[in-house]
Write a protein that holds these residues in place. Structure first.
Motif, PDB file in Angstrom:
ATOM      1  N   LEU A 165      51.079  70.778  10.558  1.00  0.00           N
ATOM      2  CA  LEU A 165      49.990  70.109  11.271  1.00  0.00           C
ATOM      3  C   LEU A 165      49.475  68.883  10.516  1.00  0.00           C
ATOM      4  O   LEU A 165      49.473  67.770  11.059  1.00  0.00           O
ATOM      5  CB  LEU A 165      48.846  71.106  11.538  1.00  0.00           C
ATOM      6  N   THR A 166      49.049  69.061   9.247  1.00  0.00           N
ATOM      7  CA  THR A 166      48.497  67.935   8.485  1.00  0.00           C
ATOM      8  C   THR A 166      49.540  66.825   8.275  1.00  0.00           C
ATOM      9  O   THR A 166      49.241  65.664   8.531  1.00  0.00           O
ATOM     10  CB  THR A 166      47.929  68.416   7.140  1.00  0.00           C
ATOM     11  N   PRO A 167      50.765  67.153   7.830  1.00  0.00           N
ATOM     12  CA  PRO A 167      51.754  66.074   7.668  1.00  0.00           C
ATOM     13  C   PRO A 167      51.989  65.280   8.958  1.00  0.00           C
ATOM     14  O   PRO A 167      52.087  64.052   8.921  1.00  0.00           O
ATOM     15  CB  PRO A 167      53.034  66.818   7.260  1.00  0.00           C
ATOM     16  N   TRP A 168      52.033  65.972  10.086  1.00  0.00           N
ATOM     17  CA  TRP A 168      52.302  65.281  11.352  1.00  0.00           C
ATOM     18  C   TRP A 168      51.120  64.403  11.765  1.00  0.00           C
ATOM     19  O   TRP A 168      51.305  63.311  12.291  1.00  0.00           O
ATOM     20  CB  TRP A 168      52.662  66.295  12.462  1.00  0.00           C
ATOM     21  N   LEU A 169      49.877  64.906  11.550  1.00  0.00           N
ATOM     22  CA  LEU A 169      48.698  64.093  11.877  1.00  0.00           C
ATOM     23  C   LEU A 169      48.641  62.857  10.987  1.00  0.00           C
ATOM     24  O   LEU A 169      48.332  61.758  11.455  1.00  0.00           O
ATOM     25  CB  LEU A 169      47.414  64.925  11.722  1.00  0.00           C
ATOM     26  N   VAL A 170      48.933  63.030   9.687  1.00  0.00           N
ATOM     27  CA  VAL A 170      48.936  61.893   8.762  1.00  0.00           C
ATOM     28  C   VAL A 170      50.007  60.886   9.183  1.00  0.00           C
ATOM     29  O   VAL A 170      49.776  59.670   9.190  1.00  0.00           O
ATOM     30  CB  VAL A 170      49.162  62.372   7.304  1.00  0.00           C
ATOM     31  N   ALA A 171      51.192  61.393   9.565  1.00  0.00           N
ATOM     32  CA  ALA A 171      52.281  60.506  10.005  1.00  0.00           C
ATOM     33  C   ALA A 171      51.857  59.708  11.238  1.00  0.00           C
ATOM     34  O   ALA A 171      52.045  58.487  11.290  1.00  0.00           O
ATOM     35  CB  ALA A 171      53.538  61.327  10.310  1.00  0.00           C
TER      36      ALA A 171
END
Lengths: 102, 234
Positions: free
Chosen positions: B184-190
């Motif tokens: 979730l966090t990596p995808w939102l940051v991306a």
């Protein structure tokens, strides 16, 4: 920069893409024993396919507006439920296309 | 020349080849809309031979061609082939360098997966891998070229939402890559990095920057208590 003819540009672009891709395929095989199998580098490599695809689509969804967002959401839900990439793609595109026919 | 292993690999990939051809026809339509000739498309199929990367190449295709951007995007998108190549090392144990150099070009996601599955049954060989590659390549060329001849006659692509095909294809693909809460966090940051970079920077650098930005999250902050991510079911 000197201007190249379009044919030359096409040749260089495809050539570079092919070299890079083949280099990764063969490089992975030849360097197999030296690639780290744990730690930060491994976690980076594991996460990369997903984050790259997200970066590809995020600006496109934003610029396609509300209906683009709805189409993308429908595609994602369908892909998650059915696992069928082609069917999910057709559903998303159909939503955007139908809205434009109005 | 067609040894038993090659034939076996070819036949085993026939079913998946149908979906490869269908997916390829979409790429062909998009390529025709970008005025890419069928010769260039065929050259791309034979030399690059990587689905997702070719979609991105076609998306970035606007003369004068941004050669550096396209090459870097292909490099990052195909980075997974480094891992795929490494995973094939046991299969190539004891083979000559020439054999490796010749067999590794036709490694795609599909025939790689088929080979790994066959290997669990004890029947895989480098010839099986290569035969599967030939099958996928043939389907990929037939599909893309069929789509290309179709795409050349479509007059008003926006009316059919063809400009949205790229987004829809990758939305469906990325959904299948979801590994769970940890993403979730990596995808939102991306996503945030990509949207921001697209506003601030020229060209298509946002693809690479967003991808790297997102993947740095798990690299720098391992998720607490998640343990080995591979132990979790997809």
């Amino acid at each position: 920069m000197t201007t190249l003819s379009l044919d030359t540009q096409v040749l260089i672009t495809i050539g570079c893409a092919a070299l890079v891709t083949y280099g990764l395929r063969l490089g992975g095989l030849l360097l197999a024993s030296r690639l780290p199998r744990s730690g930060g580098w491994k976690r980076f490599m594991d996460a990369l396919p997903g984050t790259i695809l997200i970066s590809l689509i995020a600006p496109g969804i934003v610029s396609a507006g509300w209906w683009g967002g709805l189409g993308a959401l429908a595609t994602a839900i369908c892909a998650h439920k059915t696992g069928n990439v082609i069917l999910s793609m057709v559903l998303g595109v159909a939503i955007v296309a139908l809205q434009r026919q109005w | 020349m067609m040894s038993g292993g090659v034939r076996k690999g070819f036949m085993a990939n026939l079913a998946v080849a149908v979906s490869v051809a269908a997916y390829g026809s979409i790429l062909g339509v998009l390529a025709a809309q970008k005025q890419i000739t069928w010769v260039a498309l065929l050259a791309m199929n034979l030399s690059v031979f990587a689905g997702a990367a070719q979609f991105v190449m076609v998306d970035l295709w606007l003369p004068p061609l941004p050669i550096a951007e396209i090459t870097l995007a292909v490099l990052v998108i195909n980075f997974r082939y480094l891992l795929i190549g490494a995973s094939l090392q046991p299969l190539f144990e004891g083979k000559s360098l020439v054999h490796k150099v010749l067999m590794m070009h036709l490694v795609a996601d599909e025939n790689w997966a088929m080979t790994m599955a066959e290997r669990r049954q004890g029947g895989a060989s480098t010839h099986f891998l290569f035969g599967g590659g030939l099958c996928v390549l043939l389907a990929w060329c037939l599909g893309t070229l069929a789509g290309h001849s179709l795409g050349a006659v479509v007059q008003n692509p926006e009316a059919y939402g063809l400009d949205f095909v790229f987004v829809a294809v990758f939305t469906a693909l990325v959904t299948t890559l979801w590994r769970g809460q940890q993403d979730l966090t990596p995808w939102l940051v991306a996503a945030a990095t990509a949207i921001l970079c697209q506003q601030l920077l020229p060209g298509k650098w946002y693809i690479v920057l967003g991808g790297i930005g997102g993947a740095l999250v798990p690299a720098c902050f391992p998720s607490k208590g998640a343990g080995d991510p591979e132990a979790k079911p997809a």
